[in-house]
Design a protein around this motif. Structure first.
Motif, short mmCIF file in Angstrom:
data_model
loop_
_atom_site.label_atom_id
_atom_site.label_comp_id
_atom_site.label_asym_id
_atom_site.label_seq_id
_atom_site.Cartn_x
_atom_site.Cartn_y
_atom_site.Cartn_z
N LYS A 106 -14.43 3.66 3.73
CA LYS A 106 -13.71 2.67 2.93
C LYS A 106 -12.36 2.31 3.56
CE LYS A 106 -12.61 1.01 -1.54
NZ LYS A 106 -12.41 1.24 -2.95
N LEU A 152 -9.65 -1.30 3.82
CA LEU A 152 -8.41 -1.37 3.04
C LEU A 152 -7.31 -2.09 3.80
CD1 LEU A 152 -8.03 2.17 1.43
CD2 LEU A 152 -8.71 0.05 0.30
N ARG A 199 0.82 -1.21 0.00
CA ARG A 199 0.00 0.00 0.00
C ARG A 199 0.86 1.26 0.00
NH1 ARG A 199 -4.83 0.22 -1.50
NH2 ARG A 199 -5.41 -1.51 -0.16
N TYR A 213 0.48 7.47 -5.13
CA TYR A 213 -0.05 7.93 -3.85
C TYR A 213 0.77 9.15 -3.44
CZ TYR A 213 -2.46 3.42 -2.87
OH TYR A 213 -3.29 2.32 -2.88
N PHE A 229 -6.65 -1.59 -15.86
CA PHE A 229 -6.79 -0.79 -14.65
C PHE A 229 -8.11 -1.16 -13.97
CE2 PHE A 229 -8.69 2.72 -12.39
CZ PHE A 229 -7.67 3.03 -11.49
N ARG A 250 1.65 -6.06 -10.75
CA ARG A 250 2.10 -5.30 -9.57
C ARG A 250 2.64 -6.20 -8.46
NH1 ARG A 250 -3.01 -2.69 -6.15
NH2 ARG A 250 -4.53 -4.29 -6.62
N ALA A 276 -7.87 -7.15 -9.49
CA ALA A 276 -7.99 -5.71 -9.73
C ALA A 276 -6.62 -5.16 -10.12
CB ALA A 276 -8.48 -5.00 -8.46
N HIS A 277 -6.62 -4.20 -11.04
CA HIS A 277 -5.39 -3.50 -11.45
C HIS A 277 -4.39 -4.38 -12.18
CE1 HIS A 277 -6.82 0.06 -9.64
NE2 HIS A 277 -6.47 -0.18 -8.40
N GLU A 323 -3.86 9.12 -10.37
CA GLU A 323 -3.28 8.01 -11.13
C GLU A 323 -3.20 8.41 -12.60
OE1 GLU A 323 -5.89 4.78 -9.70
OE2 GLU A 323 -6.01 6.10 -7.95
N ASP A 327 -13.71 8.87 -5.89
CA ASP A 327 -13.16 7.84 -6.80
C ASP A 327 -13.68 8.18 -8.20
OD1 ASP A 327 -11.99 5.63 -7.90
OD2 ASP A 327 -12.88 4.18 -6.52
N VAL A 382 -7.17 9.14 -12.61
CA VAL A 382 -8.10 8.73 -11.57
C VAL A 382 -7.73 9.49 -10.30
CG1 VAL A 382 -8.97 6.78 -10.23
CG2 VAL A 382 -8.31 6.47 -12.64
N HIS A 424 -0.13 4.38 -10.49
CA HIS A 424 -1.11 4.62 -9.42
C HIS A 424 -0.42 5.36 -8.27
CE1 HIS A 424 -4.04 3.80 -6.31
NE2 HIS A 424 -4.70 2.89 -6.99
N TRP A 429 -8.47 9.67 -6.27
CA TRP A 429 -9.03 8.74 -5.26
C TRP A 429 -8.63 9.13 -3.86
CZ3 TRP A 429 -6.40 4.31 -2.67
CH2 TRP A 429 -7.29 3.49 -1.99
O1 LIG Z 1 -6.85 -1.58 -3.00
P1 LIG Z 1 -6.31 -1.47 -4.43
O2 LIG Z 1 -6.61 -2.69 -5.25
O3 LIG Z 1 -4.84 -1.14 -4.44
O4 LIG Z 1 -7.07 -0.28 -5.10
C1 LIG Z 1 -7.09 0.99 -4.54
C2 LIG Z 1 -7.95 1.95 -5.37
O5 LIG Z 1 -7.39 2.11 -6.63
C3 LIG Z 1 -8.03 3.02 -7.53
O6 LIG Z 1 -7.83 4.32 -7.15
C4 LIG Z 1 -9.50 2.75 -7.69
O7 LIG Z 1 -10.14 3.76 -8.42
C5 LIG Z 1 -10.15 2.55 -6.34
O8 LIG Z 1 -11.49 2.14 -6.54
C6 LIG Z 1 -9.39 1.51 -5.54
O9 LIG Z 1 -10.01 1.31 -4.29
#
Ligand SMILES: O=P(O)(O)OC[C@H]1O[C@H](O)[C@H](O)[C@@H](O)[C@@H]1O
Length: 298
Positions: A250, A254, A61, A168, A71, A97, A92-93, A269, A210, A242, A166, A244
């Motif tokens: 939420k 996480l 993270r 941060y 994505f 990664r 996801a994503h 992002e 988001d 993006v 992505h 976020w």
């Molecule tokens: O928890 P992850 O899979 O790393 O994703 C973290 C975040 O990534 C992006 O910003 C998406 O738009 C979010 O919807 C998602 O929660």
């Protein structure tokens, strides 16, 4: 002055720590993930979770994860991107990664240090994604930080990808910061049925956010009055982004995320998503670029 470049094992991950002209980078070979970036006497520019877990095969993270060859949720991607995946449940994503990338090169001269990682699906086939692509991530540090992600199609058919760097970002207080440069852009409000909207003025934060911005200009910035700085983002090869922040609710769901961490971070992002997805013809290549720096507020 030569850069200091150190290999370190942190938890289960092989990492590189680079110190050069008053700046520090930490990079993990897994996912070729930049984990942190900070200049002396300034708060971090890139945010890394204090609860980050350095585990093999698991996302970490913070930093700048590379989302590729899709994505977000695969089912939200254009049909031709979905069709290239043969598996049942798509992570996801995308797929890279949490995989090891190969360290290709570390180079330096007086002003610059750069480190390059490669992921080649011909050497390391991707599960349920049978296509021949070479990915290169170049991370270069001078007075600014530059990331360049190049995808090259070595197959005989066209390929379609969506992707994101992505990032941060560390901020003083999410309630006080603004994202500048998106005025007049269309965006998709993913939290309200993916409705299309139009951005008026700078983006401010007062709840979970988001959004997928389209037709995005190459220069964006984060205005942070409490830290008296502006973080500048200059992108190339990208027309979508993006924005976020998970806010209170939420955040509880996480992984590797402290309960109050949402107050000190936001993601912008740099992306190629939805209509901005990339088509790579056979032997074709695309480079997604991002440069970052900070300046004092005037
Ligand atoms: O928890 P992850 O899979 O790393 O994703 C973290 C975040 O990534 C992006 O910003 C998406 O738009 C979010 O919807 C998602 O929660």
């Amino acid at each position: 002055m030569a850069a200091q470049i150190e290999h370190q094992e942190i938890g289960e991950l092989a990492c590189w720590r680079i110190r050069h002209r008053g700046a520090q980078l930490l990079i993990a070979e897994q996912g070729a993930q930049l984990l942190s970036y900070q200049r002396d006497d300034a708060p971090p520019l890139i945010w890394l979770s204090e609860q980050a877990e350095y585990r093999r095969g698991q996302g970490l993270r913070g930093g700048v994860p590379v989302c590729w060859p899709w994505f977000g949720a695969l089912e939200r991607n254009p049909e031709e991107i979905q069709a290239q995946y043969r598996g049942r449940s798509a992570p996801a994503h995308g797929l890279v990664r949490t995989l090891d990338w190969r360290l290709e090169d570390i180079r330096q001269d007086d002003d610059t240090v750069s480190i390059e990682f490669v992921f080649d699906s011909r050497e390391q086939p991707l599960p349920d994604w049978p296509h021949a692509v070479e990915l290169r991530l170049m991370i270069r540090l001078d007075q600014r930080l530059h990331l360049q992600l190049t995808s090259r199609n070595h197959g005989t058919h066209p390929l379609f990808i969506s992707q994101a760097l992505h990032s941060y970002f560390a901020v003083s207080d999410i309630h006080q910061v603004q994202v500048e440069g998106l005025h007049g852009c269309r965006y998709i409000e993913t939290l309200e049925d993916w409705q299309a909207r139009l951005q008026q003025g700078p983006v401010t934060f007062n709840g979970e956010t988001d959004r997928i911005y389209l037709g995005v200009p190459s220069q964006l910035s984060i205005r942070d009055p409490r830290w008296q700085r502006r973080i500048h983002l200059l992108s190339s090869g990208s027309h979508s982004a993006v924005v976020w922040n998970p806010w209170i609710g939420k955040s509880r769901y996480l992984s590797q995320f402290a309960e109050d961490a949402w107050t000190g971070m936001l993601c912008i992002e740099t992306a190629n998503v939805l209509e901005d997805r990339i088509e790579l013809p056979p032997q074709g290549a695309h480079t997604l670029g991002l440069s970052l720096w900070e300046s004092p507020l005037d």
